[in-house]
Design an enzyme around this catalytic site. Structure first.
Site, PDB file in Angstrom:
ATOM      1  N   LYS A 131       0.829  -1.212   0.000  1.00 46.14           N
ATOM      2  CA  LYS A 131       0.000   0.000   0.000  1.00 46.14           C
ATOM      3  C   LYS A 131       0.860   1.256   0.000  1.00 46.14           C
ATOM      4  O   LYS A 131       0.653   2.171  -0.802  1.00 46.14           O
ATOM      5  CB  LYS A 131      -0.903   0.016   1.247  1.00 46.14           C
ATOM      6  CG  LYS A 131      -1.563   1.365   1.484  1.00 46.14           C
ATOM      7  CD  LYS A 131      -2.423   1.380   2.740  1.00 46.14           C
ATOM      8  CE  LYS A 131      -1.727   1.792   3.991  1.00 46.14           C
ATOM      9  NZ  LYS A 131      -1.634   3.221   4.251  1.00 46.14           N
ATOM     10  N   ASN A 132       1.815   1.326   0.935  1.00 46.81           N
ATOM     11  CA  ASN A 132       2.532   2.588   1.100  1.00 46.81           C
ATOM     12  C   ASN A 132       3.517   2.869  -0.036  1.00 46.81           C
ATOM     13  O   ASN A 132       3.948   4.011  -0.213  1.00 46.81           O
ATOM     14  CB  ASN A 132       3.210   2.649   2.478  1.00 46.81           C
ATOM     15  CG  ASN A 132       2.167   2.802   3.580  1.00 46.81           C
ATOM     16  OD1 ASN A 132       1.016   3.163   3.306  1.00 46.81           O
ATOM     17  ND2 ASN A 132       2.548   2.511   4.819  1.00 46.81           N
ATOM     18  N   CYS A 165      -5.517   8.421   8.847  1.00 48.18           N
ATOM     19  CA  CYS A 165      -5.551   7.881  10.210  1.00 48.18           C
ATOM     20  C   CYS A 165      -5.003   8.903  11.192  1.00 48.18           C
ATOM     21  O   CYS A 165      -4.038   9.606  10.900  1.00 48.18           O
ATOM     22  CB  CYS A 165      -4.721   6.600  10.295  1.00 48.18           C
ATOM     23  SG  CYS A 165      -5.523   5.192   9.527  1.00 48.18           S
ATOM     24  N   ARG A 186      -0.138  15.414  13.129  1.00 45.32           N
ATOM     25  CA  ARG A 186       0.652  14.858  12.012  1.00 45.32           C
ATOM     26  C   ARG A 186       1.161  16.020  11.166  1.00 45.32           C
ATOM     27  O   ARG A 186       0.565  16.385  10.160  1.00 45.32           O
ATOM     28  CB  ARG A 186      -0.183  13.870  11.201  1.00 45.32           C
ATOM     29  CG  ARG A 186      -0.538  12.638  12.018  1.00 45.32           C
ATOM     30  CD  ARG A 186      -1.182  11.565  11.202  1.00 45.32           C
ATOM     31  NE  ARG A 186      -0.271  10.928  10.261  1.00 45.32           N
ATOM     32  CZ  ARG A 186      -0.603   9.878   9.513  1.00 45.32           C
ATOM     33  NH1 ARG A 186      -1.798   9.365   9.599  1.00 45.32           N
ATOM     34  NH2 ARG A 186       0.271   9.358   8.681  1.00 45.32           N
ATOM     35  N   ASP A 213       3.701   0.408  12.281  1.00 41.39           N
ATOM     36  CA  ASP A 213       2.458  -0.100  11.690  1.00 41.39           C
ATOM     37  C   ASP A 213       2.179  -1.552  12.090  1.00 41.39           C
ATOM     38  O   ASP A 213       1.141  -2.105  11.707  1.00 41.39           O
ATOM     39  CB  ASP A 213       2.500   0.031  10.155  1.00 41.39           C
ATOM     40  CG  ASP A 213       2.485   1.496   9.721  1.00 41.39           C
ATOM     41  OD1 ASP A 213       2.137   2.358  10.536  1.00 41.39           O
ATOM     42  OD2 ASP A 213       2.836   1.762   8.553  1.00 41.39           O
ATOM     43  N   ARG A 252      -9.057   0.104   3.788  1.00 38.54           N
ATOM     44  CA  ARG A 252      -8.092   1.059   3.211  1.00 38.54           C
ATOM     45  C   ARG A 252      -6.787   0.373   2.859  1.00 38.54           C
ATOM     46  O   ARG A 252      -6.080   0.827   1.948  1.00 38.54           O
ATOM     47  CB  ARG A 252      -7.777   2.181   4.224  1.00 38.54           C
ATOM     48  CG  ARG A 252      -8.875   3.182   4.412  1.00 38.54           C
ATOM     49  CD  ARG A 252      -8.397   4.302   5.304  1.00 38.54           C
ATOM     50  NE  ARG A 252      -7.046   4.680   4.909  1.00 38.54           N
ATOM     51  CZ  ARG A 252      -6.178   5.308   5.681  1.00 38.54           C
ATOM     52  NH1 ARG A 252      -6.511   5.660   6.893  1.00 38.54           N
ATOM     53  NH2 ARG A 252      -4.987   5.601   5.246  1.00 38.54           N
TER      54      ARG A 252
HETATM   55  C1  EPZ Z   1       4.112   6.793   6.789  1.00 38.35           C
HETATM   56  O1  EPZ Z   1       3.386   7.903   7.302  1.00 38.35           O
HETATM   57  C2  EPZ Z   1       3.117   5.673   6.616  1.00 38.35           C
HETATM   58  N1  EPZ Z   1       2.088   6.107   5.679  1.00 38.35           N
HETATM   59  C3  EPZ Z   1       2.493   5.314   7.963  1.00 38.35           C
HETATM   60  O2  EPZ Z   1       1.693   4.162   7.761  1.00 38.35           O
HETATM   61  C4  EPZ Z   1       3.603   4.960   8.943  1.00 38.35           C
HETATM   62  O3  EPZ Z   1       3.046   4.779  10.236  1.00 38.35           O
HETATM   63  C5  EPZ Z   1       4.668   6.054   9.004  1.00 38.35           C
HETATM   64  O4  EPZ Z   1       5.140   6.367   7.668  1.00 38.35           O
HETATM   65  C6  EPZ Z   1       5.883   5.663   9.839  1.00 38.35           C
HETATM   66  O5  EPZ Z   1       6.461   4.507   9.319  1.00 38.35           O
HETATM   67  C7  EPZ Z   1       2.342   6.063   4.378  1.00 38.35           C
HETATM   68  O6  EPZ Z   1       3.404   5.675   3.921  1.00 38.35           O
HETATM   69  C8  EPZ Z   1       1.234   6.491   3.481  1.00 38.35           C
HETATM   70  P1  EPZ Z   1       6.348   9.967   8.870  1.00 38.35           P
HETATM   71  P2  EPZ Z   1       4.052   9.351   7.299  1.00 38.35           P
HETATM   72  O7  EPZ Z   1       6.404  11.248   8.128  1.00 38.35           O
HETATM   73  O8  EPZ Z   1       4.899   9.483   6.113  1.00 38.35           O
HETATM   74  C9  EPZ Z   1       7.038  13.199  12.344  1.00 38.35           C
HETATM   75  C10 EPZ Z   1      -0.242   2.885   7.713  1.00 38.35           C
HETATM   76  O9  EPZ Z   1      -0.872   2.361   8.668  1.00 38.35           O
HETATM   77  N2  EPZ Z   1       6.983  14.206  11.274  1.00 38.35           N
HETATM   78  O10 EPZ Z   1       7.451   8.962   8.675  1.00 38.35           O
HETATM   79  O11 EPZ Z   1       2.949  10.331   7.512  1.00 38.35           O
HETATM   80  C11 EPZ Z   1       5.659  12.583  12.605  1.00 38.35           C
HETATM   81  O12 EPZ Z   1       4.896  13.383  13.491  1.00 38.35           O
HETATM   82  C12 EPZ Z   1       0.268   4.292   7.828  1.00 38.35           C
HETATM   83  O13 EPZ Z   1      -0.034   2.318   6.650  1.00 38.35           O
HETATM   84  C13 EPZ Z   1       7.320  15.509  11.558  1.00 38.35           C
HETATM   85  O14 EPZ Z   1       7.672  15.844  12.683  1.00 38.35           O
HETATM   86  O15 EPZ Z   1       4.946   9.259   8.610  1.00 38.35           O
HETATM   87  C14 EPZ Z   1       6.024  11.237  13.183  1.00 38.35           C
HETATM   88  O16 EPZ Z   1       6.284  11.359  14.556  1.00 38.35           O
HETATM   89  C15 EPZ Z   1      -0.227   4.975   9.048  1.00 38.35           C
HETATM   90  N3  EPZ Z   1       7.253  16.448  10.552  1.00 38.35           N
HETATM   91  C16 EPZ Z   1       7.354  10.877  12.482  1.00 38.35           C
HETATM   92  O17 EPZ Z   1       7.836  12.106  11.916  1.00 38.35           O
HETATM   93  C17 EPZ Z   1       6.881  16.124   9.298  1.00 38.35           C
HETATM   94  O18 EPZ Z   1       6.866  17.009   8.426  1.00 38.35           O
HETATM   95  C18 EPZ Z   1       7.232   9.863  11.345  1.00 38.35           C
HETATM   96  O19 EPZ Z   1       6.232  10.307  10.420  1.00 38.35           O
HETATM   97  C19 EPZ Z   1       6.551  14.790   9.002  1.00 38.35           C
HETATM   98  C20 EPZ Z   1       6.603  13.840  10.018  1.00 38.35           C
END
Ligand code: EPZ
Length: 428
Positions: free
Chosen positions: A22-23, A117, A122, A305, A397
């Site tokens: 998916k991702n 989600c 976020r 995840d 989803r």
């Molecule tokens: C991706 O989300 C995945 N989604 C999520 O999977 C997954 O939980 C996550 O990566 C972590 O592995 C997709 O790929 C579509 P991040 P993403 O940016 O990219 C902080 C699922 O169930 N952060 O790696 O949104 C944030 O708050 C989904 O399939 C900032 O501070 O996650 C978090 O603590 C849910 N500033 C950490 O980084 C930013 O600009 C990691 O978030 C962006 C993120």
């Protein structure tokens, strides 16, 4: 409205095929517009998040053709620039990849801040920081992220936090920028590598994906290609945990075992046996489950995840386990549902202390997000009696054919249509 109804208490036996990731799909499909050409993408998972991103591209004027069940062709040569409204992005977090892809192709983008989600705040500050360092002006106006650049020029970008989304978005914007972009402290998840391979198949020059430092040398133009998406690490992990939690013997096929190592390691510690083949893993468990401590981390650490699914397994293991969440602020909302099933779990901030009990008891529970929903299916499978899982649109989803796949393993799970309840408001 639909629910899943599960009769628990059976061991799982048999084979299950894992779908495309998916991702990776939700990044690769919008990335196709960078080609301005025809791109064929194989191993697409049949899930609602993918249908949504395809619908968005369709609304933008791309010609999307279904070649066969898991293969589409996207012709983006005739799409015209347009803003992407909230009605399209509100259910779907990864729609923010359109910002990077449109900025790359048109040097401008206007995309409504996405939904998806909810694990607490976020932010997208790192995405914005990356776009700005490439030379774009970025503002949030009336809920829309508006980005504009005369030209994009490569830059050295340090990510203050390891972010999958920000790493992907900067890659999308940088492939057609002038000169060299270096992303430091980049995310290393398998779908980052998959996106880099896809971009390179379209003529980009991306190196180092899968390490902390990704180097992108901008190219003038990209072109069409045929590409097959990697298997879904988290779907595979979910079936692995289900097999270990229920007990039995399950062969999980069409996987990349290397992507599953952190999950395998924790399942072995909990008492399961894992055998790795070239493109399959076999999970067997006939002994009682042991306690084990788990901390989520960016790849190659234990994936956030998989945290809710692992929580279910530990809730029926012997002894007390500590489960620490270090990626998201607020990813234990589902624990209340497990407490209703009899689990003994205490959450303090980012740590859950899980006192294992012999069995969970089936009842009505409600999915709070995608992976929490997957965890509640596993909870229903290990529980005594009947579990009804509500809010299953979250599960749809990200999990293709979840009922059929668990049923082939001998699980008793059904999708059941239920009438919508009309809420009568009290006049008092
Ligand atoms: C991706 O989300 C995945 N989604 C999520 O999977 C997954 O939980 C996550 O990566 C972590 O592995 C997709 O790929 C579509 P991040 P993403 O940016 O990219 C902080 C699922 O169930 N952060 O790696 O949104 C944030 O708050 C989904 O399939 C900032 O501070 O996650 C978090 O603590 C849910 N500033 C950490 O980084 C930013 O600009 C990691 O978030 C962006 C993120």
């Amino acid at each position: 409205m639909e629910n899943f109804v599960i009769e628990g208490g059976r061991e799982l036996f048999g084979e299950v095929n894992i779908s495309g990731a998916k991702n990776a799909a939700v990044a690769i499909i919008p990335a196709a517009i960078l080609a301005n050409d025809v791109v064929r993408i194989e191993n697409i998972p049949q899930i609602s998040d993918v249908q949504l991103i395809i619908e968005i591209l369709d609304r933008m004027g791309a010609k999307v053709k279904l070649i066969k069940r898991d293969t589409i062709e996207i012709d983006s040569s005739n799409i015209s620039y347009q803003s992407v409204p909230y009605e399209l992005t509100s259910h779907f977090r990864a729609s923010y990849y359109l910002i990077g892809a449109m900025l790359g192709r048109y040097k401008k983008a206007e995309v409504a801040m996405p939904g998806g989600c909810n694990f607490g705040v976020r932010p997208i500050d790192l995405h914005v920081k990356g776009f700005k360092m490439l030379g774009a002006e970025v503002d949030t106006i009336d809920g829309m992220v508006v980005a504009n650049a005369d030209k994009l020029v490569g830059a050295s970008i340090y990510m203050d936090n390891v972010s999958v989304g920000a790493t992907i978005n900067v890659m999308l914007a940088a492939v057609l920028a002038r000169g060299l972009t270096i992303i430091e402290n980049a995310a290393k998840e398998p779908h980052i590598v998959d996106l880099a391979n896809f971009l390179n198949s379209m003529g980009a020059d991306v190196r180092g994906a899968g390490t902390d430092v990704i180097k992108i040398r901008g190219v003038e133009k990209m072109h069409g290609c045929t590409y097959s998406i990697i298997p879904d690490q988290i779907e595979a992990g979910t079936y692995m945990v289900a097999a270990a939690a229920c007990g039995g013997d399950v062969l999980i096929k069409n996987v990349i075992p290397k992507h599953l190592e952190s999950i395998s390691a924790k399942l072995i510690e909990s008492g399961a046996e894992i055998i790795e083949y070239d493109d399959a893993v076999r999970v067997t468990r006939f002994k009682p489950l042991n306690k084990c401590n788990v901390k989520t981390m960016p790849h190659p650490g234990f994936p956030t995840d998989m945290q809710p699914q692992m929580c279910v397994l530990l809730s029926v293991a012997d002894g007390t386990s500590i489960l620490s969440e270090s990626v998201w602020d607020n990813r234990f909302q589902y624990v209340g549902q497990l407490l209703r099933m009899g689990a003994n779990i205490q959450v303090d901030g980012s740590v859950a202390v899980i006192e294992g009990i012999p069995r969970l008891t089936g009842c009505e529970v409600s999915a709070t997000d995608l992976r929490a929903g997957a965890a509640l299916i596993i909870a229903g499978l290990v529980a005594d009696g009947t579990t009804t899982v509500e809010n299953i649109q979250y599960i749809d989803r990200g999990y293709e054919d979840v009922v059929a796949k668990f049923s082939t393993l001998g699980a008793n799970i059904k999708r059941v249509e239920v009438p919508e309840l009309s809420v009568v408001q009290s006049a008092g």
